[in-house]
Design a protein around this motif. Sequence first.
Motif, PDB file in Angstrom:
ATOM      1  N   UNK A 660       0.883  -1.150  -0.032  1.00  0.00           N
ATOM      2  CA  UNK A 660       0.054   0.181  -0.048  1.00  0.00           C
ATOM      3  C   UNK A 660       0.814   1.325  -0.108  1.00  0.00           C
ATOM      4  N   UNK A 661       0.420   2.149  -0.915  1.00  0.00           N
ATOM      5  CA  UNK A 661       1.252   3.476  -0.993  1.00  0.00           C
ATOM      6  C   UNK A 661       0.443   4.536  -0.136  1.00  0.00           C
ATOM      7  N   UNK A 662      -0.849   4.384  -0.113  1.00  0.00           N
ATOM      8  CA  UNK A 662      -1.853   5.596   0.432  1.00  0.00           C
ATOM      9  C   UNK A 662      -1.443   6.075   1.823  1.00  0.00           C
ATOM     10  N   UNK A 663      -1.286   7.424   2.097  1.00  0.00           N
ATOM     11  CA  UNK A 663      -1.264   7.891   3.282  1.00  0.00           C
ATOM     12  C   UNK A 663      -1.909   9.255   3.600  1.00  0.00           C
ATOM     13  N   UNK A 664      -2.181   9.227   4.854  1.00  0.00           N
ATOM     14  CA  UNK A 664      -2.927  10.556   4.886  1.00  0.00           C
ATOM     15  C   UNK A 664      -1.799  11.826   5.158  1.00  0.00           C
ATOM     16  N   UNK A 665      -0.733  11.355   5.644  1.00  0.00           N
ATOM     17  CA  UNK A 665       0.221  12.386   5.981  1.00  0.00           C
ATOM     18  C   UNK A 665       1.638  11.857   5.241  1.00  0.00           C
ATOM     19  N   UNK A 666       2.242  13.065   4.417  1.00  0.00           N
ATOM     20  CA  UNK A 666       3.281  12.704   3.568  1.00  0.00           C
ATOM     21  C   UNK A 666       4.466  13.790   3.702  1.00  0.00           C
ATOM     22  N   UNK A 667       5.558  13.166   4.036  1.00  0.00           N
ATOM     23  CA  UNK A 667       6.782  14.033   3.882  1.00  0.00           C
ATOM     24  C   UNK A 667       7.145  14.279   2.479  1.00  0.00           C
ATOM     25  N   UNK A 668       7.362  15.525   2.027  1.00  0.00           N
ATOM     26  CA  UNK A 668       7.269  15.902   0.643  1.00  0.00           C
ATOM     27  C   UNK A 668       8.683  15.286   0.161  1.00  0.00           C
ATOM     28  N   UNK A 684      -1.782   8.873  -6.075  1.00  0.00           N
ATOM     29  CA  UNK A 684      -1.472   7.502  -5.643  1.00  0.00           C
ATOM     30  C   UNK A 684      -1.666   7.600  -3.949  1.00  0.00           C
ATOM     31  N   UNK A 685      -0.818   8.432  -3.555  1.00  0.00           N
ATOM     32  CA  UNK A 685      -0.674   8.457  -1.983  1.00  0.00           C
ATOM     33  C   UNK A 685      -2.069   9.178  -1.332  1.00  0.00           C
ATOM     34  N   UNK A 686      -2.558  10.212  -2.165  1.00  0.00           N
ATOM     35  CA  UNK A 686      -3.513  10.896  -1.554  1.00  0.00           C
ATOM     36  C   UNK A 686      -3.701  11.511  -0.186  1.00  0.00           C
ATOM     37  N   UNK A 687      -2.557  12.112   0.065  1.00  0.00           N
ATOM     38  CA  UNK A 687      -2.341  12.711   1.449  1.00  0.00           C
ATOM     39  C   UNK A 687      -3.560  13.943   1.675  1.00  0.00           C
ATOM     40  N   UNK A 688      -3.762  13.992   3.013  1.00  0.00           N
ATOM     41  CA  UNK A 688      -4.479  15.167   3.355  1.00  0.00           C
ATOM     42  C   UNK A 688      -3.427  16.323   3.947  1.00  0.00           C
ATOM     43  N   UNK A 689      -2.393  15.884   4.195  1.00  0.00           N
ATOM     44  CA  UNK A 689      -1.280  16.861   4.784  1.00  0.00           C
ATOM     45  C   UNK A 689      -0.127  16.550   4.025  1.00  0.00           C
ATOM     46  N   UNK A 690       0.676  17.514   3.593  1.00  0.00           N
ATOM     47  CA  UNK A 690       2.162  17.399   3.136  1.00  0.00           C
ATOM     48  C   UNK A 690       2.935  18.321   3.862  1.00  0.00           C
ATOM     49  N   UNK A 691       4.065  17.630   4.185  1.00  0.00           N
ATOM     50  CA  UNK A 691       5.086  18.557   5.024  1.00  0.00           C
ATOM     51  C   UNK A 691       6.276  18.766   4.333  1.00  0.00           C
ATOM     52  N   UNK A 692       6.909  20.027   4.057  1.00  0.00           N
ATOM     53  CA  UNK A 692       8.233  20.381   3.493  1.00  0.00           C
ATOM     54  C   UNK A 692       9.168  20.479   4.534  1.00  0.00           C
ATOM     55  N   UNK A 693      10.368  19.895   4.622  1.00  0.00           N
ATOM     56  CA  UNK A 693      11.279  20.272   5.340  1.00  0.00           C
ATOM     57  C   UNK A 693      12.423  20.767   4.611  1.00  0.00           C
ATOM     58  N   UNK A 694      12.824  22.061   4.852  1.00  0.00           N
ATOM     59  CA  UNK A 694      13.597  22.984   4.077  1.00  0.00           C
ATOM     60  C   UNK A 694      13.976  24.348   5.116  1.00  0.00           C
ATOM     61  N   UNK A 695      14.917  24.716   4.288  1.00  0.00           N
ATOM     62  CA  UNK A 695      15.574  26.054   5.018  1.00  0.00           C
ATOM     63  C   UNK A 695      14.871  27.403   4.539  1.00  0.00           C
ATOM     64  N   UNK A 696      14.867  28.335   5.292  1.00  0.00           N
ATOM     65  CA  UNK A 696      14.210  29.456   5.121  1.00  0.00           C
ATOM     66  C   UNK A 696      14.890  30.435   4.043  1.00  0.00           C
ATOM     67  N   UNK A 697      14.103  30.422   3.004  1.00  0.00           N
ATOM     68  CA  UNK A 697      14.868  31.358   1.783  1.00  0.00           C
ATOM     69  C   UNK A 697      16.310  30.845   1.371  1.00  0.00           C
ATOM     70  N   UNK A 698      16.480  29.410   1.543  1.00  0.00           N
ATOM     71  CA  UNK A 698      17.585  28.818   0.999  1.00  0.00           C
ATOM     72  C   UNK A 698      17.930  29.241  -0.417  1.00  0.00           C
ATOM     73  N   UNK A 735      -9.696   8.122  11.721  1.00  0.00           N
ATOM     74  CA  UNK A 735      -9.608   8.760  10.350  1.00  0.00           C
ATOM     75  C   UNK A 735      -9.602  10.349  10.887  1.00  0.00           C
ATOM     76  N   UNK A 736      -8.746  10.996   9.696  1.00  0.00           N
ATOM     77  CA  UNK A 736      -8.803  12.529   9.516  1.00  0.00           C
ATOM     78  C   UNK A 736      -7.487  12.853  10.595  1.00  0.00           C
ATOM     79  N   UNK A 737      -7.140  14.155   9.902  1.00  0.00           N
ATOM     80  CA  UNK A 737      -5.831  14.847  10.553  1.00  0.00           C
ATOM     81  C   UNK A 737      -6.043  16.111  10.949  1.00  0.00           C
ATOM     82  N   UNK A 738      -5.726  16.487  12.234  1.00  0.00           N
ATOM     83  CA  UNK A 738      -5.974  17.897  12.649  1.00  0.00           C
ATOM     84  C   UNK A 738      -4.753  18.696  12.312  1.00  0.00           C
ATOM     85  N   UNK A 739      -4.612  19.874  12.663  1.00  0.00           N
ATOM     86  CA  UNK A 739      -3.495  20.605  12.514  1.00  0.00           C
ATOM     87  C   UNK A 739      -2.445  20.580  13.525  1.00  0.00           C
TER      88      UNK A 739
END
Length: 757
Positions: A660-668, A684-698, A735-739
């Motif tokens: 299975x690949x589907x996930x409600x939460x995805x690290x980009x 295919x993943x169909x996330x509700x939330x995606x998170x970007x781990x990055x540097x500020x104005x890098x 089911x479901x993801x909050x902030x």
Amino acid sequence: MRWAAAFTLGCGAVLINPNPWPLWLAVPMLLMALWWAPLRGPVLALLLGALLCEWQVAQRLAERWPASRHGETRQVTGWVSDLPTSRPGETGAHWRFRLTTDADARAAGLPRQLRVSWYDGPDTLAAASCWQFDLRLRTPRGSHNPGSFDYEGWLFRERLGATASVRDAVPCAIEVTGPRAALLRVRAAWADGLARHLGDHPGTPYLAALSVGDGRGLTDGHWRIFRETGTSHLVVISGLHLALMTGLGFALIRVLWPLWPAAALRLPTPLAGGVGAAVLATAYALMAGFEPPVIRALLVVWLGLWLAWRGGWRQPFRALALIWLVVVAWDPVRLLRPGLWLSFVAVAAIVYLLAFRLRPRPGWRQFVWLQVALGLVMLPLTLGFFSGTSLIAPLANLVAVPLFMLLTPAALLAGALAQLDAGWVTPVVHGVASAFAAVDAGLRLVTTLGDGVWWQRTPVWAISVLALIGAMLLLAPRGMPGRVLGLLCMVPLLLPRGVERAPLTLTVLDVGQGTAVVARTPHHTLLYDAGPAWTGGFDAGDAVVVPYLQFRGVTRLDRLMLSHADRDHAGGIAAVMAAFPHAERLGADSARPCVAGQRWQWDQVRFEVLHPPAGAGPPGPRRNDQSCVLRIEVGAQAILLTGDIEAPAEQALLRQSDRPLAAQWLLAPHHGSRTSSGGAFIDAVRPEVVVFSAGWRHHFGHPHPWVVERYARRGIRSWNTAQHGALIWQFDGQPGLGDPLAWRLNHRRRWHAAAAP
């Protein structure tokens, strides 16, 4: 004492508030003071503290380089206003120093003080030298995480209005003059004299630190030893050292002054001793750089001597309250420094114990009991400030404090002699340095006897205050009612608090341009990637990951999973393994690489590796696509951690129909680069939330605007550590993801940058 407490409360109300203090509150407070006489003094003190602190905070914030001009290059003239630090670079030295700008630069809107990095600079950089720089200016901003070093707060306290890097530099045609520059040159010459006589002697850093406040020679290894033994206060010039110089000056004048009868008739010996003590303490403070902590300690010395002359120490706690009031009023922002609280509580505890509690004992026994009692009193504060305390600190200080009291005057004498070129000087200086080297070896030996630091999840301040009250009750005189309650007050502090209540807590740490994710079940902890580390610079493992784990009370890291070996993911691994040497390794650079199909279960949470497939072989030139992809499942919720995979690896995952690949939460994938997050993969993943781990104005520009828009077009909520700081989710399996708990949004202070893209 009530006035001092009220003044401090007013300052604290401003410092903990994320917004400007509402000035309209001054009106009802003034009316209350006029109407209710018994509270008039404390209310006015509280109002004065709030107004003074608000003025100081507003001043500092007004000096900061605005975020709208972040990355702008300007020509700036200024002078190196501290002892610059250096490390070897590829084509030259890498320097860091404080730059004081000239009047023209300040008139053009630049801050008065800058923290400057000069990469591949000259081999030597003189203190108090003047330069004309082309600087790339950056607004004060740093990683924002629970338990880690508050870089923005440090810049704010130090009145550094911007950080900058050198693009070009030309020496000024003039020499900087004035007392500050002259004093800085003297300190630099003093440090150079020690280096000339001692070279790489292991005692050199101690002599430089204790004679002129030059801590450049103290490495991370030194500071680790000091933390583990609770002796950091002995190598940073503070109240202890100035008190020692004060006592030494008083004793010398007390002995020598009567030898000059004419002067003794005009000025009584005790008064002359007080003047001599103040002069020697002031001279030592100047040689230490006259930095704010040293100024604070010198104020304490001056006030203490003045009170002694006026007889004010007959009421010691009133005297301490007056000293506290003056120190806080001098600079209310210093309330943010743990050292201020630790030093004053320690002094108050010593006064309490020696004056009212401890009965006279033989000298060594009195000192032993004092160390044990101080350890008990300081325990709630050290846990509250640092999430841990040294268990061997009382024993280490029992030996180290007397040794440092003897060796500090010797360090000053050796530093003075090192300015001479006579042949007999070198053996003398070497003798003192060897004594410090022996102390260093002893401290290192103590740390090898076992784990001397007790890490505990940082308690809320109510628990720390309650435990402090409990410690004072336990040390109260015999026969005082309620002493047994002290034990009950200490219990909440000592209870283990490292267990997570939710089935799964997931934290994406703000490590800049890199990745570090902590997944915790009630009884296990997984670290996915360790964040970046750069040679001689920022190490996310040491600065963010380990402090966060200690802050959360993690004493055992069960597994460290490294997605791939790129430095922005694997750089912090050395620091993590040093703190948790028994962590099981999985993934890149380990004996057990990731292979699709690996599974395990902790508590109610299931983990499965989806990529790379078996037989993928060692990483090639496209090692991003061989990143470990981990799927975490708890109940009806799933999380997908993707490392730096790009389009080819995403297509390979889409072809795996058996997993299975589907996930409600995805690290980009790959921090949101344009070479990843393809439309088919997202669908295919169909996330509700995606998170970007990055540097500020890098300069890498992650996440790419196309990718952000691609997720937004599908109605997927996005979060970014660069913008929001550390992000914490709790998964209950429903089911479901909050902030999430976004650290920059939910734990912001006035000096923290806004959550802006």
